[in-house]
Write a protein that holds these residues in place. Structure first.
Motif, PDB file in Angstrom:
ATOM      1  N   VAL A   1       0.086  -0.792 -23.711  1.00  0.00           N
ATOM      2  CA  VAL A   1      -1.019   0.122 -23.448  1.00  0.00           C
ATOM      3  C   VAL A   1      -2.276  -0.622 -23.013  1.00  0.00           C
ATOM      4  N   THR A   2      -2.289  -1.933 -23.076  1.00  0.00           N
ATOM      5  CA  THR A   2      -3.436  -2.709 -22.617  1.00  0.00           C
ATOM      6  C   THR A   2      -3.424  -2.792 -21.102  1.00  0.00           C
ATOM      7  N   SER A   3      -4.536  -2.432 -20.478  1.00  0.00           N
ATOM      8  CA  SER A   3      -4.589  -2.406 -19.025  1.00  0.00           C
ATOM      9  C   SER A   3      -4.524  -3.819 -18.460  1.00  0.00           C
ATOM     10  N   PRO A   4      -3.779  -4.031 -17.380  1.00  0.00           N
ATOM     11  CA  PRO A   4      -3.781  -5.330 -16.708  1.00  0.00           C
ATOM     12  C   PRO A   4      -5.108  -5.518 -15.992  1.00  0.00           C
ATOM     13  N   THR A   5      -5.357  -6.693 -15.498  1.00  0.00           N
ATOM     14  CA  THR A   5      -6.633  -6.976 -14.841  1.00  0.00           C
ATOM     15  C   THR A   5      -6.500  -7.243 -13.350  1.00  0.00           C
ATOM     16  N   THR A   6      -5.302  -7.586 -12.882  1.00  0.00           N
ATOM     17  CA  THR A   6      -5.106  -7.898 -11.470  1.00  0.00           C
ATOM     18  C   THR A   6      -4.085  -6.957 -10.859  1.00  0.00           C
ATOM     19  N   PRO A   7      -4.511  -6.107  -9.920  1.00  0.00           N
ATOM     20  CA  PRO A   7      -3.557  -5.173  -9.314  1.00  0.00           C
ATOM     21  C   PRO A   7      -2.691  -5.841  -8.257  1.00  0.00           C
ATOM     22  N   GLU A   8      -1.512  -5.298  -8.041  1.00  0.00           N
ATOM     23  CA  GLU A   8      -0.619  -5.767  -6.983  1.00  0.00           C
ATOM     24  C   GLU A   8      -0.319  -4.657  -5.976  1.00  0.00           C
ATOM     25  N   LEU A   9      -0.459  -3.423  -6.427  1.00  0.00           N
ATOM     26  CA  LEU A   9      -0.124  -2.251  -5.624  1.00  0.00           C
ATOM     27  C   LEU A   9      -1.366  -1.381  -5.469  1.00  0.00           C
ATOM     28  N   LEU A  10      -1.611  -0.901  -4.247  1.00  0.00           N
ATOM     29  CA  LEU A  10      -2.702   0.031  -3.997  1.00  0.00           C
ATOM     30  C   LEU A  10      -2.103   1.400  -3.691  1.00  0.00           C
ATOM     31  N   ILE A  11      -2.413   2.382  -4.526  1.00  0.00           N
ATOM     32  CA  ILE A  11      -1.911   3.749  -4.335  1.00  0.00           C
ATOM     33  C   ILE A  11      -3.053   4.629  -3.844  1.00  0.00           C
ATOM     34  N   HIS A  12      -2.809   5.339  -2.767  1.00  0.00           N
ATOM     35  CA  HIS A  12      -3.799   6.250  -2.192  1.00  0.00           C
ATOM     36  C   HIS A  12      -3.148   7.627  -2.127  1.00  0.00           C
ATOM     37  N   ALA A  13      -3.539   8.516  -3.033  1.00  0.00           N
ATOM     38  CA  ALA A  13      -2.940   9.852  -3.119  1.00  0.00           C
ATOM     39  C   ALA A  13      -3.937  10.899  -2.636  1.00  0.00           C
ATOM     40  N   PHE A  14      -3.491  11.727  -1.704  1.00  0.00           N
ATOM     41  CA  PHE A  14      -4.348  12.742  -1.111  1.00  0.00           C
ATOM     42  C   PHE A  14      -3.976  14.125  -1.640  1.00  0.00           C
ATOM     43  N   SER A  15      -4.946  14.823  -2.196  1.00  0.00           N
ATOM     44  CA  SER A  15      -4.802  16.208  -2.624  1.00  0.00           C
ATOM     45  C   SER A  15      -3.673  16.359  -3.649  1.00  0.00           C
ATOM     46  N   ASN A  16      -3.397  17.595  -4.032  1.00  0.00           N
ATOM     47  CA  ASN A  16      -2.351  17.836  -5.016  1.00  0.00           C
ATOM     48  C   ASN A  16      -0.968  17.493  -4.477  1.00  0.00           C
ATOM     49  N   GLY A  17      -0.803  17.586  -3.149  1.00  0.00           N
ATOM     50  CA  GLY A  17       0.477  17.220  -2.555  1.00  0.00           C
ATOM     51  C   GLY A  17       0.800  15.757  -2.772  1.00  0.00           C
ATOM     52  N   GLY A  18      -0.181  14.888  -2.573  1.00  0.00           N
ATOM     53  CA  GLY A  18       0.022  13.461  -2.791  1.00  0.00           C
ATOM     54  C   GLY A  18       0.258  13.125  -4.247  1.00  0.00           C
ATOM     55  N   VAL A  19      -0.478  13.789  -5.149  1.00  0.00           N
ATOM     56  CA  VAL A  19      -0.280  13.572  -6.583  1.00  0.00           C
ATOM     57  C   VAL A  19       1.120  14.021  -6.995  1.00  0.00           C
ATOM     58  N   GLY A  20       1.577  15.139  -6.415  1.00  0.00           N
ATOM     59  CA  GLY A  20       2.921  15.603  -6.713  1.00  0.00           C
ATOM     60  C   GLY A  20       3.987  14.618  -6.256  1.00  0.00           C
ATOM     61  N   SER A  21       3.788  14.028  -5.076  1.00  0.00           N
ATOM     62  CA  SER A  21       4.731  13.030  -4.578  1.00  0.00           C
ATOM     63  C   SER A  21       4.761  11.812  -5.484  1.00  0.00           C
ATOM     64  N   LEU A  22       3.592  11.404  -5.966  1.00  0.00           N
ATOM     65  CA  LEU A  22       3.521  10.251  -6.861  1.00  0.00           C
ATOM     66  C   LEU A  22       4.269  10.537  -8.157  1.00  0.00           C
ATOM     67  N   GLN A  23       4.100  11.731  -8.696  1.00  0.00           N
ATOM     68  CA  GLN A  23       4.812  12.096  -9.923  1.00  0.00           C
ATOM     69  C   GLN A  23       6.322  12.112  -9.694  1.00  0.00           C
ATOM     70  N   THR A  24       6.755  12.658  -8.553  1.00  0.00           N
ATOM     71  CA  THR A  24       8.184  12.706  -8.237  1.00  0.00           C
ATOM     72  C   THR A  24       8.751  11.299  -8.093  1.00  0.00           C
ATOM     73  N   LEU A  25       7.999  10.408  -7.455  1.00  0.00           N
ATOM     74  CA  LEU A  25       8.448   9.027  -7.292  1.00  0.00           C
ATOM     75  C   LEU A  25       8.581   8.338  -8.643  1.00  0.00           C
TER      76      LEU A  25
ATOM     77  N   ILE B   1       0.871  -1.178   0.000  1.00  0.00           N
ATOM     78  CA  ILE B   1       0.000   0.000   0.000  1.00  0.00           C
ATOM     79  C   ILE B   1       0.904   1.223   0.000  1.00  0.00           C
ATOM     80  N   LEU B   2       0.738   2.084  -0.982  1.00  0.00           N
ATOM     81  CA  LEU B   2       1.525   3.307  -1.068  1.00  0.00           C
ATOM     82  C   LEU B   2       0.600   4.480  -0.742  1.00  0.00           C
ATOM     83  N   ALA B   3       0.842   5.123   0.386  1.00  0.00           N
ATOM     84  CA  ALA B   3       0.027   6.255   0.814  1.00  0.00           C
ATOM     85  C   ALA B   3       0.817   7.541   0.640  1.00  0.00           C
ATOM     86  N   ALA B   4       0.353   8.403  -0.253  1.00  0.00           N
ATOM     87  CA  ALA B   4       1.005   9.689  -0.512  1.00  0.00           C
ATOM     88  C   ALA B   4       0.130  10.781   0.084  1.00  0.00           C
ATOM     89  N   THR B   5       0.572  11.386   1.176  1.00  0.00           N
ATOM     90  CA  THR B   5      -0.282  12.276   1.955  1.00  0.00           C
ATOM     91  C   THR B   5      -0.402  13.672   1.348  1.00  0.00           C
TER      92      THR B   5
END
Length: 286
Positions: free
Chosen positions: A107-131, A34-38
């Motif tokens: 470009v074909t989407s997979p069907t089974t996820p392995e990672l759960l990303i939870h991004a909060f607000s623009n700050g979390g989205v920015g952290s995800l982009q930086t990562l 679980i990746l939580a980007a606050t």
């Protein structure tokens, strides 16, 4: 949690091998990570509530926490160096994730996820982009994942941006920093709203990065959770982004909460909020 850098922490469940996670209170296998980007400037006690809920839902899943601070937007190179400490954790769980060496994604989407990303607000989205930049090619650097977008992404609005950088400051500090924040917001408005017509600037880049069609090779599905009264991120901006994502082939679910403040939807209706998290991970509709 183990501190890897001032902005990166990891929680490893007792007895977990960090490679196999199956015990869960949900009806499907839990995330391998679980990746939580606050959100920007999130306090420990507020972050802890979300982490505790994830520990209950998926007790065998490791949690990688990435914090967002206001200075990350000013010193991007330093922020990238801090967030790069998350790469070894991802590499230990997902051996195919290697910085700057990933092949182009299908470009074909997979069907089974392995990672759960939870991004909060623009700050979390920015952290995800930086990562993603730290890991390598954006479309290929992450394993198949689901994405929860809480109160994001937002477009530039003068009042909303000013509040985002000053919320939580006591009155004396607010008086001191307000002139600087107003100057920065006015500069941003001039260059990126008036001159750039809303298509340039950090917030526009963040929003566009989420809907990069190359991510369809890794993103299984996503959910937007937002509010009709959010003072920092306008619901119109979130819904416009969701429509663009859907038009580009992403699996989209949109959930508006009524009357909940910014990144406080879980507090307003916890049962509904965490139901959305589980259903998005499991591929179920509400």
């Amino acid at each position: 949690m183990q501190k890897l850098s001032p902005s990166v922490y990891v929680y490893r469940p007792a007895g977990s091998s960090m490679a196999s996670t199956t015990a869960t209170t949900s009806q499907s296998p839990g995330p391998k990570l679980i990746l939580a980007a606050t959100w920007m400037g999130a306090r420990d006690q507020h972050i802890a509530k979300y982490l505790a809920e994830y520990q209950t839902l998926y007790p065998s899943s490791p949690i990688l926490l990435i914090r967002s601070e206001p200075w990350h937007f000013m010193r991007r190179r330093a922020a990238s160096l801090e967030l790069a400490h998350a790469a070894p954790v991802l590499g230990a769980i997902f051996p195919t994730v290697e910085p700057a060496t990933c092949p182009p994604a299908n470009v074909t989407s997979p069907t089974t996820p392995e990672l759960l990303i939870h991004a909060f607000s623009n700050g979390g989205v920015g952290s995800l982009q930086t990562l993603r930049r730290a890991l390598g090619p954006e479309a290929a650097a992450l394993p198949p994942y689901t994405l929860l977008l809480d109160s994001a992404p937002g477009a530039f609005r003068y009042r909303d941006s000013f509040l985002a950088f000053t919320t939580g400051l006591n009155r004396p500090v607010l008086w001191l920093v307000s002139p600087v924040m107003h100057a920065l917001c006015a500069w941003y408005w001039f260059w990126h709203v008036l001159i750039g017509r809303g298509r340039t600037g950090p917030l526009a880049v963040l929003a566009a990065s989420l809907n990069d069609e190359g991510h369809r090779g890794r993103e299984v599905r996503r959910a937007y959770v937002y509010s009709d009264v959010d003072k920092l991120v306008c619901w119109r901006d979130v819904e416009a982004h969701a429509r663009d994502a859907q038009a580009k082939g992403f699996g989209v679910r949109s959930e508006m909460f009524e009357g909940s403040p910014h990144v406080a939807h879980a507090r307003t209706d916890a049962e509904r909020y965490w139901g959305i998290v589980k259903e998005t991970w499991e591929g179920k509709s509400g």
